[in-house]
Enzyme design. Structure first.
Site, PDB file in Angstrom:
ATOM      1  CE  LYS A 248      -4.685  -0.214   1.753  1.00  0.00           C
ATOM      2  NZ  LYS A 248      -5.598   0.033   2.888  1.00  0.00           N
ATOM      3  CD  GLU A 333     -19.228  -5.482   8.160  1.00  0.00           C
ATOM      4  OE1 GLU A 333     -18.604  -4.536   7.658  1.00  0.00           O
ATOM      5  OE2 GLU A 333     -19.262  -6.640   7.644  1.00  0.00           O
ATOM      6  NE  ARG A 361     -20.431  -5.688   5.091  1.00  0.00           N
ATOM      7  CZ  ARG A 361     -19.994  -6.250   3.961  1.00  0.00           C
ATOM      8  NH1 ARG A 361     -20.531  -5.898   2.802  1.00  0.00           N
ATOM      9  NH2 ARG A 361     -19.039  -7.142   3.979  1.00  0.00           N
TER      10      ARG A 361
END
Length: 606
Positions: A248, A333, A361
């Site tokens: 990243k 979640e 979710r």
């Protein structure tokens, strides 16, 4: 400046380049992304990490006939640029501009809209099955990060994929050891072991065991290696998995050194990097963060849970102070909520810090595992209402509607920072599930105190009284962030304002009194009108036979596009001027009494 990039408008043109030109193209593309995001704000570190992978995918595969599904999609800027949207990048994530995520309506190259995590494998698998059943021969590729792979839905899809050995289906695990925060869990350890053993025997791994032949790990910034692997896998029959290791922030040292800071920055000068400047006002996220630490100091039962949103939900300080009571469960979640239920069932006081859009979710777990058992779980719901640049996928417009219908659940919305702290403490004291919804950004500037005080359950307050005679007396029933807008509007039309505080349980005594004392009502909320807080008021009044004209103002029955929050409030008539205008139009259409003296805004609009 961008000699190669300027010559490419579609992947068809990209595929005409000699492979030796791809590395210089990657340099140009990475520089373009860096300066583009610096000028507009947006997702940066994830996009810098997938430049070579994006080029290689479009170079080897015949897009758009071959399908690429980008999981989440905040790493798809290079994809947008190479597929004809380079000139649209100055307007990305701005009102009227292109989305920061893939969208089917935006380009034929965006074969599936994304923005929530862990969906790509399921979607690409569905496309592969559709291709097989219609006799088509295109390839379907899911690009999923190691963080997104922690979501249960990804494993459900992997479990299903190996059942179909006749598909042209490829899963690419883009492994950068990060979601937004560092990745967590044993999957991270497993991928790390595969990387450490890349020159040994990689056959004993999870993916092979699930029936998906594994290739890798390979360097995701080495274009020749990427091209070789993709060309080989393109000829393979049946589901395949390629493990690609990327960094990243690759190519821009500040982002590589701090990918969390550079995940979604605002505007900045790439030559200088991000300069943090202190804010005069606390954000609601910071109010929550301070309250949680204070509450945990007083009560050893307090546990904090986040589904991979440590920074966004304000849990950095809590993790530092109480590491043994902090749990990042990854992008999961459903697990987060039932994990909280288990903690609560055995005497803990779990606080789930979660965005409104992500709580969707875990809805079944909220109903079945928490509410049905009456367990004391606190939901700190951030980003409720308009969220700005992330757009429709991240708008917190549905939570009041989908929460208030759940039996036994308490739902609150603070008008300011002090109320937010008090509501969180009130929620912690209850013996059943409680939710506090608060918006992104700062509030009205009312600094919260340090004490841990509570509010009377189910009680609102009148913040302003109308001085109008009967016949022209209006009451605005405002919820949460809309109280400040209601007060501004009320000053223009001399209306009563009630800060309702509770969506559930409603303050029915206050509601009845307001209905008796006023000629008509306005409900004002930063959430969907259909089934929202205003609907709750009308349902109660109807049950009491108190049927008086009521104007419901809130978010319309449509998905809300991206744009600055102030722009969206204006666009949907939920700022003070828009609210006043809607009230006057409603009064005129129904022949209702409304103060005749025009406001400054009304004069300017006439």
């Amino acid at each position: 400046m961008f000699e190669l990039l300027d010559s490419i408008n579609t992947p068809i043109r990209l595929r005409t380049l000699h492979h030796a030109a791809l590395a210089p193209l990657a340099d140009e593309l990475r520089s373009f992304i860096l300066h583009s995001v610096g000028a507009t704000g947006g997702h940066l570190s994830a996009n810098l990490g997938t430049v070579e992978l994006t080029i290689a995918l479009h170079y080897v595969f015949q897009t758009p006939d071959d399908r690429i599904v980008w999981d989440v999609g905040h790493q798809a800027y290079a994809h947008k640029i190479l597929t004809g949207r380079r000139d649209d990048m100055p307007g990305i994530r701005q009102f009227g501009g292109i989305s920061g995520f893939p969208r089917r309506c935006e380009s034929v190259y965006d074969c599936f809209g994304t923005a929530h995590s862990s969906t790509s494998i399921s979607a690409a698998l569905g496309m592969a099955i559709a291709a097989r059943n219609t006799g088509e021969s295109h390839h379907c590729i899911a690009v999923i990060g190691d963080g997104a792979l922690s979501g249960g839905m990804a494993f459900e899809a992997l479990n299903n994929a190996a059942l179909y050995p006749d598909l042209q289906f490829l899963v690419i695990v883009n492994d950068n050891d990060m979601s937004i925060s560092p990745s967590v869990g044993m999957l991270r350890e497993h991928l790390g072991a595969l990387i450490a053993n890349r020159h040994g025997n990689p056959e004993a791994n999870l993916f092979n065991a699930m029936g998906l032949p594994y290739t890798g790990p390979i360097d995701g910034h080495d274009l020749p290696e990427l091209l070789r692997a993709l060309r080989t896998l393109k000829t393979c029959r049946g589901p395949q998995l390629l493990h690609v290791v990327t960094e990243k922030g690759h190519g821009y040292s500040p982002a590589a050194a701090d990918p969390v800071l550079y995940h979604g920055p605002g505007k900045f000068n790439p030559a200088e990097g991000i300069r943090k400047s202190p804010s005069a006002s606390l954000t609601y996220t910071q109010v929550f963060s301070q309250w949680l630490v204070d509450a945990a100091e007083r009560d050893s039962r307090v546990i904090a849970i986040t589904p991979a949103m440590r920074e966004g939900s304000g849990l950095v300080e809590f993790e530092r102070r109480f590491p043994e009571r902090y749990f990042d469960v990854g992008i999961a979640e459903q697990h987060a909520l039932t994990f909280a239920a288990g903690l609560a069932a055995d005497g803990m006081r779990p606080v789930v810090a979660i965005y409104s859009t992500f709580l969707q979710r875990g809805y079944d777990q909220l109903i079945h595992d928490i509410a049905l058992q009456g367990l004391p779980v606190v939901f700190a719901i951030d980003r409720a209402g308009f969220v700005g640049a992330d757009g429709a996928t991240h708008m917190g417009q549905f939570d009041m509607a989908y929460l208030r219908c759940i039996p036994g659940l308490t739902l609150m919305a603070p008008a300011d920072e002090q109320e937010c702290r008090q509501m969180l403490q009130t929620a912690l004291q209850q013996e059943g599930p409680c939710a506090v919804r608060y918006p992104r950004g700062t509030g009205s500037g009312i600094a919260p105190g340090s004490e841990l005080t509570t509010l009377p359950l189910g009680k609102g307050v009148v913040s302003r009284r109308s001085t109008q005679p009967r016949g022209q007396r209006i009451a605005i029933l405002a919820f949460g962030s809309m109280v400040s807008v209601a007060l501004q509007t009320a000053a223009l039309i001399d209306a009563t304002v009630a800060n309702m505080r509770f969506i559930k349980p409603l303050d029915t005594q206050l509601l009845q009194a307001l209905a008796r004392e006023h000629d008509w009502l306005v409900t004002l909320e930063e959430g969907c009108v259909m089934g929202g807080a205003g609907s709750a008021c009308l349902e109660f009044l109807s049950s009491q036979g108190a049927c008086l004209p009521t104007l419901q103002l809130g978010m319309p029955d449509q998905f809300i596009e991206h744009g600055a929050t102030e722009t969206l409030l204006n666009q949907y008539g939920l700022d003070a001027e828009g609210t006043e205008l809607a009230i006057r139009r409603y009064a005129q259409a129904l022949g209702l009494g409304c103060p005749a003296a025009p406001s400054v805004f009304h004069q300017a609009s006439a």
